[in-house]
Motif scaffolding. Structure first.
Motif, PDB file in Angstrom:
ATOM      1  N   THR A 179       8.008  53.233  64.731  1.00  0.00           N
ATOM      2  CA  THR A 179       9.332  52.972  63.810  1.00  0.00           C
ATOM      3  C   THR A 179       8.799  53.844  62.429  1.00  0.00           C
ATOM      4  O   THR A 179       7.698  54.169  62.325  1.00  0.00           O
ATOM      5  CB  THR A 179       9.199  51.506  63.191  1.00  0.00           C
ATOM      6  OG1 THR A 179      10.524  51.145  62.370  1.00  0.00           O
ATOM      7  CG2 THR A 179       7.752  50.992  62.573  1.00  0.00           C
ATOM      8  N   PHE A 180       9.872  54.316  61.620  1.00  0.00           N
ATOM      9  CA  PHE A 180       9.618  54.758  60.378  1.00  0.00           C
ATOM     10  C   PHE A 180       9.175  53.597  59.449  1.00  0.00           C
ATOM     11  O   PHE A 180       9.642  52.642  59.616  1.00  0.00           O
ATOM     12  CB  PHE A 180      10.927  55.395  59.716  1.00  0.00           C
ATOM     13  CG  PHE A 180      11.248  56.824  60.223  1.00  0.00           C
ATOM     14  CD1 PHE A 180      10.514  57.757  59.877  1.00  0.00           C
ATOM     15  CD2 PHE A 180      12.325  56.889  61.246  1.00  0.00           C
ATOM     16  CE1 PHE A 180      10.830  59.078  60.451  1.00  0.00           C
ATOM     17  CE2 PHE A 180      12.573  58.248  61.639  1.00  0.00           C
ATOM     18  CZ  PHE A 180      11.895  59.361  61.410  1.00  0.00           C
TER      19      PHE A 180
ATOM     20  N   THR B 218       7.162  58.904  57.023  1.00  0.00           N
ATOM     21  CA  THR B 218       5.959  58.346  57.532  1.00  0.00           C
ATOM     22  C   THR B 218       6.432  57.774  58.770  1.00  0.00           C
ATOM     23  O   THR B 218       7.312  56.680  58.734  1.00  0.00           O
ATOM     24  CB  THR B 218       5.379  57.259  56.512  1.00  0.00           C
ATOM     25  OG1 THR B 218       5.093  57.518  55.339  1.00  0.00           O
ATOM     26  CG2 THR B 218       4.151  56.654  57.270  1.00  0.00           C
ATOM     27  N   TYR B 219       6.054  57.818  60.096  1.00  0.00           N
ATOM     28  CA  TYR B 219       6.337  57.389  61.237  1.00  0.00           C
ATOM     29  C   TYR B 219       4.920  56.913  61.927  1.00  0.00           C
ATOM     30  O   TYR B 219       4.011  57.703  62.090  1.00  0.00           O
ATOM     31  CB  TYR B 219       7.024  58.280  62.141  1.00  0.00           C
ATOM     32  CG  TYR B 219       7.626  57.892  63.199  1.00  0.00           C
ATOM     33  CD1 TYR B 219       8.962  57.135  63.221  1.00  0.00           C
ATOM     34  CD2 TYR B 219       7.332  58.103  64.667  1.00  0.00           C
ATOM     35  CE1 TYR B 219       9.739  56.624  64.240  1.00  0.00           C
ATOM     36  CE2 TYR B 219       7.969  57.411  65.652  1.00  0.00           C
ATOM     37  CZ  TYR B 219       9.140  56.787  65.193  1.00  0.00           C
ATOM     38  OH  TYR B 219       9.900  56.590  66.564  1.00  0.00           O
TER      39      TYR B 219
ATOM     40  N   LEU C 157       7.166  58.506  73.070  1.00  0.00           N
ATOM     41  CA  LEU C 157       8.655  58.184  73.291  1.00  0.00           C
ATOM     42  C   LEU C 157       9.166  58.810  74.459  1.00  0.00           C
ATOM     43  O   LEU C 157       8.712  60.217  75.041  1.00  0.00           O
ATOM     44  CB  LEU C 157       9.439  58.084  72.228  1.00  0.00           C
ATOM     45  CG  LEU C 157       8.947  57.365  70.827  1.00  0.00           C
ATOM     46  CD1 LEU C 157       9.629  57.825  69.808  1.00  0.00           C
ATOM     47  CD2 LEU C 157       9.017  55.928  71.175  1.00  0.00           C
ATOM     48  N   THR C 158      10.263  58.555  75.342  1.00  0.00           N
ATOM     49  CA  THR C 158      10.840  59.017  75.993  1.00  0.00           C
ATOM     50  C   THR C 158      12.490  58.718  76.068  1.00  0.00           C
ATOM     51  O   THR C 158      12.813  57.972  75.378  1.00  0.00           O
ATOM     52  CB  THR C 158      10.307  58.923  77.436  1.00  0.00           C
ATOM     53  OG1 THR C 158      11.367  59.781  78.524  1.00  0.00           O
ATOM     54  CG2 THR C 158      10.730  57.582  78.123  1.00  0.00           C
TER      55      THR C 158
ATOM     56  N   PHE D 133      12.812  63.132  63.995  1.00  0.00           N
ATOM     57  CA  PHE D 133      11.428  63.165  64.476  1.00  0.00           C
ATOM     58  C   PHE D 133      10.963  62.385  65.669  1.00  0.00           C
ATOM     59  O   PHE D 133      10.396  62.712  66.787  1.00  0.00           O
ATOM     60  CB  PHE D 133      10.644  62.593  63.303  1.00  0.00           C
ATOM     61  CG  PHE D 133       9.244  62.924  63.624  1.00  0.00           C
ATOM     62  CD1 PHE D 133       8.646  64.121  63.792  1.00  0.00           C
ATOM     63  CD2 PHE D 133       8.345  61.927  63.937  1.00  0.00           C
ATOM     64  CE1 PHE D 133       7.367  64.420  64.278  1.00  0.00           C
ATOM     65  CE2 PHE D 133       6.888  61.860  64.127  1.00  0.00           C
ATOM     66  CZ  PHE D 133       6.392  63.199  64.420  1.00  0.00           C
ATOM     67  N   PRO D 134      11.652  60.963  65.809  1.00  0.00           N
ATOM     68  CA  PRO D 134      11.422  60.401  67.138  1.00  0.00           C
ATOM     69  C   PRO D 134      11.819  61.160  68.360  1.00  0.00           C
ATOM     70  O   PRO D 134      11.420  61.104  69.456  1.00  0.00           O
ATOM     71  CB  PRO D 134      12.217  59.079  66.821  1.00  0.00           C
ATOM     72  CG  PRO D 134      12.397  58.896  65.434  1.00  0.00           C
ATOM     73  CD  PRO D 134      12.491  60.213  65.099  1.00  0.00           C
TER      74      PRO D 134
END
Length: 520
Positions: free
Chosen positions: A87-88, A95-96, A69-70, A161-162
């Motif tokens: 996505t979660f 959990t991702y 990701l950015t 987390f993302p």
């Protein structure tokens, strides 16, 4: 250190662009292809993402590597880059999953797979570099690769987390080119970012001198603009960067010109100035491990009671930075004035009372990186602490930043000053990595209450609901004083009249957008 509702300092604030007319924002019809020269005093600690957790290294990673990701310019919400989607899974935030794009290849020609992603994270934990990003991913329990899908299983809930995946720590390396149990040697990179590293030079001491980057014609990801060739020049001193700027040897500067120069900047036809509220902070960090004299909380409280931030900001930085009384800076949820509430003004009587039973003066070492105003800052702190005979501070100037990082990681200093630049736009980035157990400051601070408050803030996808927990955390930090916040900076980017896009180079998301720079 700011409002209750979270807004990234540079995202939610107006960017000021001075000394340029609207017509100059557009490139000319003449396509000049010469490399644009960017000057900085930041340092590359390692070209291997498993071996660095600092702004200078990550600035390059943003361009030569990809993360799953950015962040797009001006946004605090991460978007897919090397991933097609992320996505979660479920409601537990533990959990991702990410599905990779199928058109991403490394500069070696090797196609990126889910196994490369798993490999990149596994080696961070296997190598455990003292200077690496492992503290940022302390919540990861395991990484699983299956087909084109990567699954991260987390030990605890973490709504941020993302955003952590979108940082330089999430850079994906080529498993065919990087060792699984050690850092890659040499000065080459096998990445899949919007740029290719074509050249990298260092001086006889191993410090970076320049990095040459060219657009990657095979890049596929979130960046839709193809940039121009870039040469990054690295300067050991802010004065050297200023000399190069004045001599027109660099086209853009970012981090850091001398404060005395920044304070006198004024608009003009040959200068574009982009300023925004700062997302970097600076603190005096303590070693809490005995037998260090500052391992005792009363000693640290006494030091906090003597620090005069107003005098420091005016005497050393000419007002180009703002006093900071909280680990979380203004502009983020949870900012408070906890240190001002506990230590409203320099108070030698209170400090002496706190030091009752100590042999006076309390003697300790304090290190600082020999760069720009850091020396004058250290001298001002020393003067303030020694003024009433309560402390005796031995200053240690370190010219080698990687060496200084290694030394404080090994606990070789009683105290040291250092800056912290936001990795991603969330207050969590100023809490867990700085005051959580196993933090990146290596100061041996570990507190169950602080850790629980941090854990609680990570449970909310609605980040506005974290405000009270973050404020409670700031109060705990002011009580234990593992560090003393000193100031919050402002973000300055200077571009000459021939450059477009300099206002987009740095916007507070932690991404260095070299591809935005162009010739007018």
């Amino acid at each position: 250190m700011r409002s209750i509702r979270m807004r990234m300092v540079a995202i939610g604030a107006a960017v000021v662009v001075a000394g340029v007319g609207g017509w100059q924002l557009l490139p000319s019809d003449h396509e000049k292809k010469d490399p644009i020269v960017v000057g900085t005093t930041d340092v590359i600690t390692s070209l291997d993402p498993a071996g660095a957790y600092d702004a200078g290294s990550w600035a390059v990673y943003n361009n030569v590597y990809q993360s799953l990701l950015t962040f797009r310019e001006g946004s605090s919400t991460p978007v897919p880059d090397a991933a097609k989607s992320c996505t979660f899974v479920g409601q537990k935030l533990q959990t991702y999953q990410c599905e990779l794009r199928d058109d991403v290849s490394f500069s070696s020609g090797h196609k990126m797979t889910a196994e490369d992603v798993k490999f990149s994270f596994d080696r961070i934990f296997k190598i455990k570099s003292d200077l690496g990003p492992e503290p940022l991913f302390s919540m990861i329990a395991s990484v699983k690769a299956e087909g084109n899908t990567v699954t991260f299983n987390l030990k605890t809930k973490d709504a941020t987390f993302p955003s952590k995946l979108a940082t330089g720590a999430g850079s994906i390396v080529d498993s065919s080119q990087y060792p699984a149990d050690g850092l890659r040697k040499g000065d080459s990179v096998s990445g899949s970012g919007p740029y290719l590293l074509k050249g990298y030079t260092k001086d006889s001491s191993g410090h970076p001198v320049s990095a040459s980057l060219e657009p990657n014609p095979h890049y596929h990801g979130a960046v839709t603009k193809s940039g121009l060739p870039i040469t990054v020049r690295y300067f050991a001193e802010a004065d050297q960067l200023n000399d190069a700027w004045q001599a027109k040897q660099v086209d853009v500067t970012h981090r850091e010109m001398p404060p005395s120069v920044l304070a006198k900047l004024s608009p003009g036809p040959d200068l574009r100035i982009t300023t925004s509220p700062g997302y970097d902070i600076r603190a005096m960090n303590f070693n809490l491990k005995s037998p260090s004299p500052v391992s005792r909380v009363k000693v640290r409280e006494a030091a906090a009671a003597l620090i005069d931030r107003g005098a420091l900001v005016n005497a050393v930085y000419s007002g180009t930075v703002d006093p900071l009384y909280s680990v979380i800076p203004q502009g983020f949820t949870g900012h408070s004035t906890a240190f001002f509430d506990a230590y409203p003004q320099p108070d030698a009587v209170k400090a002496k009372s706190l030091l009752k039973g100590e042999q006076l003066p309390v003697r300790f070492d304090m290190a600082y990186r020999k760069l720009g105003a850091n020396g004058a800052e250290a001298e001002e702190i020393k003067k303030q602490l020694e003024k009433d005979g309560l402390f005796k501070v031995n200053l240690i100037a370190e010219a080698d930043w990687p060496k200084m990082q290694q030394n404080y990681a090994e606990g070789k200093y009683d105290a040291y000053t250092a800056g912290w630049l936001a990795d991603f736009p969330d207050p969590d980035n100023f809490s867990q990595p700085l005051v959580g157990t196993g933090n990146s400051l290596h100061n041996n601070y570990s507190d169950k209450t602080a850790d629980e408050l941090i854990r609680q803030t990570q449970e909310y996808t609605d980040r506005g609901r974290t405000a009270e927990d973050f404020k409670a955390l700031q109060e705990k930090v002011a009580e234990d004083v593992p560090l003393i916040p000193l100031w919050q900076g402002k973000n300055y980017v200077l571009g000459n009249k021939d450059i477009s896009g300099s206002q987009y180079l740095s916007d507070g998301t932690g991404v260095w957008r070299l591809w935005e720079l162009g010739w007018i």
